[in-house]
Design a protein around this motif. Structure first.
Motif, PDB file in Angstrom:
ATOM      1  N   LEU A   4       0.830  -1.199   0.000  1.00  0.00           N
ATOM      2  CA  LEU A   4       0.000   0.000   0.000  1.00  0.00           C
ATOM      3  C   LEU A   4       0.871   1.259   0.000  1.00  0.00           C
ATOM      4  O   LEU A   4       0.596   2.217  -0.720  1.00  0.00           O
ATOM      5  CB  LEU A   4      -0.936  -0.001   1.209  1.00  0.00           C
ATOM      6  N   LYS A   5       1.929   1.258   0.781  1.00  0.00           N
ATOM      7  CA  LYS A   5       2.844   2.403   0.829  1.00  0.00           C
ATOM      8  C   LYS A   5       3.520   2.619  -0.520  1.00  0.00           C
ATOM      9  O   LYS A   5       3.686   3.755  -0.961  1.00  0.00           O
ATOM     10  CB  LYS A   5       3.887   2.206   1.919  1.00  0.00           C
ATOM     11  N   ILE A   6       3.900   1.542  -1.169  1.00  0.00           N
ATOM     12  CA  ILE A   6       4.538   1.641  -2.491  1.00  0.00           C
ATOM     13  C   ILE A   6       3.550   2.199  -3.511  1.00  0.00           C
ATOM     14  O   ILE A   6       3.899   3.069  -4.316  1.00  0.00           O
ATOM     15  CB  ILE A   6       5.093   0.272  -2.935  1.00  0.00           C
ATOM     16  N   LEU A   7       2.313   1.721  -3.483  1.00  0.00           N
ATOM     17  CA  LEU A   7       1.294   2.212  -4.416  1.00  0.00           C
ATOM     18  C   LEU A   7       0.992   3.694  -4.188  1.00  0.00           C
ATOM     19  O   LEU A   7       0.832   4.449  -5.149  1.00  0.00           O
ATOM     20  CB  LEU A   7       0.022   1.386  -4.303  1.00  0.00           C
ATOM     21  N   TYR A  13       4.036  10.291  -6.841  1.00  0.00           N
ATOM     22  CA  TYR A  13       5.116  10.592  -7.771  1.00  0.00           C
ATOM     23  C   TYR A  13       4.579  11.000  -9.147  1.00  0.00           C
ATOM     24  O   TYR A  13       5.171  11.831  -9.832  1.00  0.00           O
ATOM     25  CB  TYR A  13       6.015   9.358  -7.906  1.00  0.00           C
ATOM     26  N   ASN A  14       3.446  10.434  -9.538  1.00  0.00           N
ATOM     27  CA  ASN A  14       2.886  10.685 -10.870  1.00  0.00           C
ATOM     28  C   ASN A  14       1.804  11.746 -10.906  1.00  0.00           C
ATOM     29  O   ASN A  14       1.154  11.922 -11.942  1.00  0.00           O
ATOM     30  CB  ASN A  14       2.355   9.377 -11.457  1.00  0.00           C
ATOM     31  N   ILE A  15       1.582  12.473  -9.842  1.00  0.00           N
ATOM     32  CA  ILE A  15       0.563  13.519  -9.819  1.00  0.00           C
ATOM     33  C   ILE A  15       0.774  14.557 -10.920  1.00  0.00           C
ATOM     34  O   ILE A  15      -0.184  14.915 -11.607  1.00  0.00           O
ATOM     35  CB  ILE A  15       0.466  14.165  -8.420  1.00  0.00           C
TER      36      ILE A  15
END
Length: 63
Positions: A4-7, A13-15
């Motif tokens: 969940l933290k990685i997701l 990061y992709n915002i």
């Protein structure tokens, strides 16, 4: 829990890319390149984020 933290990290990061895509920004490819290559730094992320939210001239907007 770690997954969940990685997701969440990938999402944050992709915002800038998601914002540029949603706004149909004419420089979306350049924003993606800057974000992917330099987004891991605060400066690179800030530049790509500001570029994605910066007002777009009407004549440059993608239909």
């Amino acid at each position: 829990m770690i997954i969940l933290k990685i997701l969440v990290a990938i999402l944050v990061y992709n915002i800038p890319i998601m914002i540029a895509f949603a706004r149909r920004h004419p420089d979306i490819l350049r924003i993606m390149i800057v974000n992917i290559l330099f987004g891991w730094t605060v400066l690179g992320y800030g530049i790509s984020f500001l570029w994605a939210i910066w007002p777009i001239a009407k004549e440059k907007r993608i239909a």
